[in-house]
Design a protein around this motif. Structure first.
Motif, short mmCIF file in Angstrom:
data_model
loop_
_atom_site.label_atom_id
_atom_site.label_comp_id
_atom_site.label_asym_id
_atom_site.label_seq_id
_atom_site.Cartn_x
_atom_site.Cartn_y
_atom_site.Cartn_z
N VAL A 129 0.84 -1.20 0.00
CA VAL A 129 0.00 0.00 0.00
C VAL A 129 0.88 1.25 0.00
CG1 VAL A 129 -1.76 1.30 1.27
CG2 VAL A 129 -1.86 -1.20 1.18
N LEU A 130 1.90 1.27 0.86
CA LEU A 130 2.83 2.40 0.91
C LEU A 130 3.56 2.53 -0.42
CD1 LEU A 130 4.39 4.64 2.35
CD2 LEU A 130 5.91 2.86 3.30
N ARG A 131 3.98 1.41 -0.99
CA ARG A 131 4.69 1.43 -2.27
C ARG A 131 3.82 2.08 -3.36
NH1 ARG A 131 9.12 -1.32 -3.90
NH2 ARG A 131 9.04 -2.60 -2.02
N ALA A 132 2.53 1.71 -3.37
CA ALA A 132 1.62 2.28 -4.37
C ALA A 132 1.42 3.77 -4.14
CB ALA A 132 0.28 1.55 -4.33
N ALA A 133 1.29 4.18 -2.87
CA ALA A 133 1.09 5.60 -2.55
C ALA A 133 2.31 6.43 -2.97
CB ALA A 133 0.83 5.76 -1.06
N LEU A 134 3.50 5.90 -2.72
CA LEU A 134 4.71 6.61 -3.12
C LEU A 134 4.81 6.71 -4.64
CD1 LEU A 134 7.27 5.08 -0.57
CD2 LEU A 134 6.37 7.42 -0.59
N ALA A 135 4.41 5.66 -5.33
CA ALA A 135 4.43 5.69 -6.80
C ALA A 135 3.49 6.75 -7.33
CB ALA A 135 4.06 4.31 -7.35
N LEU A 136 2.29 6.84 -6.73
CA LEU A 136 1.32 7.86 -7.15
C LEU A 136 1.84 9.26 -6.86
CD1 LEU A 136 -2.03 6.20 -5.99
CD2 LEU A 136 -1.24 6.56 -8.36
N ALA A 137 2.65 9.37 -5.80
CA ALA A 137 3.21 10.68 -5.44
C ALA A 137 4.43 11.03 -6.29
CB ALA A 137 3.60 10.69 -3.96
N GLY A 138 4.82 10.12 -7.20
CA GLY A 138 5.92 10.40 -8.11
C GLY A 138 7.29 10.07 -7.58
N VAL A 139 7.36 9.31 -6.48
CA VAL A 139 8.66 8.91 -5.93
C VAL A 139 9.16 7.69 -6.72
CG1 VAL A 139 9.93 8.14 -3.89
CG2 VAL A 139 8.00 9.75 -3.65
N ALA A 140 10.30 7.81 -7.33
CA ALA A 140 10.82 6.74 -8.19
C ALA A 140 11.81 5.87 -7.42
CB ALA A 140 11.51 7.36 -9.41
N ASP A 141 12.07 4.69 -7.98
CA ASP A 141 13.11 3.82 -7.44
C ASP A 141 14.48 4.38 -7.76
OD1 ASP A 141 11.71 1.84 -6.10
OD2 ASP A 141 11.33 0.68 -7.92
N PRO A 142 15.49 4.17 -6.93
CA PRO A 142 15.47 3.28 -5.75
C PRO A 142 14.93 3.92 -4.48
CG PRO A 142 17.68 4.11 -6.03
CD PRO A 142 16.87 4.66 -7.20
N ALA A 143 14.66 5.25 -4.53
CA ALA A 143 14.20 5.93 -3.31
C ALA A 143 12.91 5.31 -2.78
CB ALA A 143 14.00 7.42 -3.60
N ARG A 144 11.97 5.00 -3.69
CA ARG A 144 10.69 4.45 -3.26
C ARG A 144 10.88 3.13 -2.51
NH1 ARG A 144 7.95 4.26 -8.01
NH2 ARG A 144 8.51 2.10 -8.49
N SER A 145 11.64 2.22 -3.10
CA SER A 145 11.84 0.91 -2.47
C SER A 145 12.64 1.02 -1.18
CB SER A 145 12.54 -0.03 -3.45
OG SER A 145 11.67 -0.35 -4.52
N ARG A 146 13.58 1.94 -1.14
CA ARG A 146 14.38 2.08 0.08
C ARG A 146 13.56 2.68 1.21
NH1 ARG A 146 20.54 3.72 -2.00
NH2 ARG A 146 20.79 1.84 -3.31
N ILE A 147 12.62 3.57 0.89
CA ILE A 147 11.72 4.09 1.92
C ILE A 147 10.86 2.96 2.47
CG2 ILE A 147 9.70 5.56 2.32
CD1 ILE A 147 10.94 7.54 0.30
N VAL A 148 10.31 2.16 1.58
CA VAL A 148 9.48 1.02 2.00
C VAL A 148 10.30 0.06 2.87
CG1 VAL A 148 8.25 -1.04 1.19
CG2 VAL A 148 7.89 1.17 0.05
N THR A 149 11.52 -0.24 2.44
CA THR A 149 12.38 -1.13 3.21
C THR A 149 12.64 -0.59 4.60
OG1 THR A 149 13.48 -2.04 1.26
CG2 THR A 149 14.71 -2.12 3.32
N ALA A 150 12.92 0.70 4.70
CA ALA A 150 13.20 1.32 6.00
C ALA A 150 11.97 1.26 6.91
CB ALA A 150 13.64 2.76 5.80
N VAL A 151 10.80 1.55 6.34
CA VAL A 151 9.57 1.53 7.14
C VAL A 151 9.29 0.12 7.65
CG1 VAL A 151 7.06 1.80 7.05
CG2 VAL A 151 8.55 3.56 6.06
N VAL A 152 9.40 -0.88 6.77
CA VAL A 152 9.15 -2.26 7.19
C VAL A 152 10.13 -2.68 8.27
CG1 VAL A 152 9.22 -4.67 6.44
CG2 VAL A 152 8.07 -2.96 5.02
N ALA A 153 11.39 -2.35 8.09
CA ALA A 153 12.41 -2.74 9.06
C ALA A 153 12.16 -2.09 10.42
CB ALA A 153 13.80 -2.36 8.54
N VAL A 154 11.81 -0.80 10.42
CA VAL A 154 11.58 -0.09 11.69
C VAL A 154 10.33 -0.63 12.38
CG1 VAL A 154 10.97 2.13 12.71
CG2 VAL A 154 12.81 2.00 11.02
N VAL A 155 9.24 -0.77 11.64
CA VAL A 155 7.99 -1.26 12.23
C VAL A 155 8.17 -2.67 12.79
CG1 VAL A 155 5.61 -1.98 11.73
CG2 VAL A 155 6.47 0.20 10.83
N ALA A 156 8.82 -3.54 12.02
CA ALA A 156 9.04 -4.92 12.47
C ALA A 156 9.90 -4.95 13.73
CB ALA A 156 9.69 -5.73 11.36
#
Length: 393
Positions: free
Chosen positions: A105-132
């Motif tokens: 869901v976060l990945r899709a929201a970032l894509a809609l906001a125009g955030v491109a890879d690798p920044a998009r995937s690294r943000i998602v990775t950081a969020v998952v790692a912190v939450v977990a």
């Protein structure tokens, strides 16, 4: 088909079942470990080659080691070190899997906001790692702490006035196991004794392991105080580790094992039937004399008296309704233990936790459990020591 053909077909069927089981296990492992790997390592992170290789090697090693650790820890040999490793790994990978899926869901929201890879995937990775990480640390603390007291009033119309205010403390699913929790066990008993209970009940799953392995952890149960009695029934996990020996050991600690039987408690001229049935898995366990039998449990009980029934699983409430039980107390579900596992629990059980009504007379109280099973984490499903206060109707 001839006798010879029948004999030849049996090994083929066994090989076929083993192959299907192996494929199912492989698919589950691929999902559990593969989804976090895709989220944290692959996707569009574009990590340096060394980081990618190290991450991939770590996930692969964990996926390969996990089934071997699980079998070694929970199979015939009951190796506690392997069990601790496999259980912890299961908890970690479950949380990473869940939040990796939700991160889409976060990945899709970032894509809609125009955030491109690798920044998009690294943000998602950081969020998952912190939450977990936060959830696992918090969940571990919740699992290892002495359970909080949950106070519940239950009105029983047939309860006599002399028993109004009767205090029943419910323990269940203590699961003494590979992690030595003797101090925790002592802390639980101290809390129970401070509640000044009339009746203390344990509705099974005392331990994962034989009496000889878990004797020290279970020992404080011998010091539990109750004015009218201490009662116990088997859970499904007793049938993995010497059910009859646990029944006998609880008796040696001063507990009444309600092995498809009942007793009657009386106070100020009012009486209550306290009955217990074996777990619903008992009949298939191969342990002689063990099976769920409501009729035997209530045989000879005066029909006008209210009945409190101990049964490990909420699903056993169907038998309670059929036999006119007033209140069944159960555990087994752990309240799901690790969100969102509770959705799977609800596929098997009618209730996850709390007080519920079934039929015209029967109520059911389902505890979230006093301990934990397997992964040493409790996430959005806190443990409990339950104080049930029974009120006359």
């Amino acid at each position: 088909m001839s006798v010879g053909e029948t004999v030849q077909a049996a090994p083929r069927r066994r090989r076929g079942r083993a192959l299907r089981f192996g494929l199912i296990v492989a698919a589950v492992l691929l999902l559990l470990f593969g989804v976090p790997w895709w989220t944290l390592v692959w996707s569009g992170n574009r990590w340096p080659a060394a980081v990618f290789a190290a991450g991939t090697a770590l996930v692969a090693a964990a996926a390969v080691a996990f089934p071997f650790l699980m079998v070694s820890g929970h199979g015939r040999h009951h190796r506690d070190a392997a069990a601790r490793a496999s259980d912890t790994l299961l908890g970690v990978v479950w949380v990473l899997f869940v939040w990796s899926v939700l991160s889409l869901v976060l990945r899709a929201a970032l894509a809609l906001a125009g955030v491109a890879d690798p920044a998009r995937s690294r943000i998602v990775t950081a969020v998952v790692a912190v939450v977990a990480t936060v959830l696992l640390l918090w969940g571990y603390a919740e699992a290892m702490r002495v359970s909080r007291v949950r106070r519940v009033e239950v009105r029983i119309p047939r309860l006599g006035p002399g028993l109004d205010g009767l205090k029943v403390v419910l323990l269940t699913d203590t699961h003494y196991g590979p992690i030595d929790r003797a101090r925790w066990s002592r802390g639980v008993v101290d809390v129970v004794n401070a509640l000044d209970a009339d009746l203390v009940a344990h509705t099974g799953d005392i331990a994962d392991g034989e009496v000889a392995q878990r004797r020290e952890q279970a020992a404080p149960l011998g010091d539990v105080r109750a004015k009218l009695g201490r009662v116990y029934v088997t859970g499904n996990h007793e049938y993995f580790s010497g059910a009859q020996r646990w029944v006998e050991h609880m008796a040696s600690l001063g507990w009444e094992a309600l092995h498809n039987r009942h007793l009657v408690v009386t106070r100020d001229g009012s009486s209550l039937v306290v009955a217990g049935v074996d777990d619903r898995t008992a009949a298939g366990s191969g342990v002689p004399g063990h099976h769920m039998d409501h009729e035997a449990a209530l045989a000879g009980a005066a029909p006008e008296l209210p009945v409190l029934l101990l049964a490990h699983q909420p699903q056993q409430v169907a038998g309670a309704v059929a036999h006119g039980v007033d209140l069944q107390i159960s555990g087994h579900t752990h309240g799901g233990q690790m969100w969102p596992f509770h959705y799977l629990v609800r596929l098997d059980q009618p209730v996850l936790q709390g007080l519920s009504r079934h039929g015209e007379r029967t109520q059911l109280y389902t505890s979230r459990g006093t301990g934990f099973w397997g992964p040493p984490f409790r996430i959005f499903a806190p443990s409990e020591i339950t104080l049930l206060t029974l009120r006359a109707g």
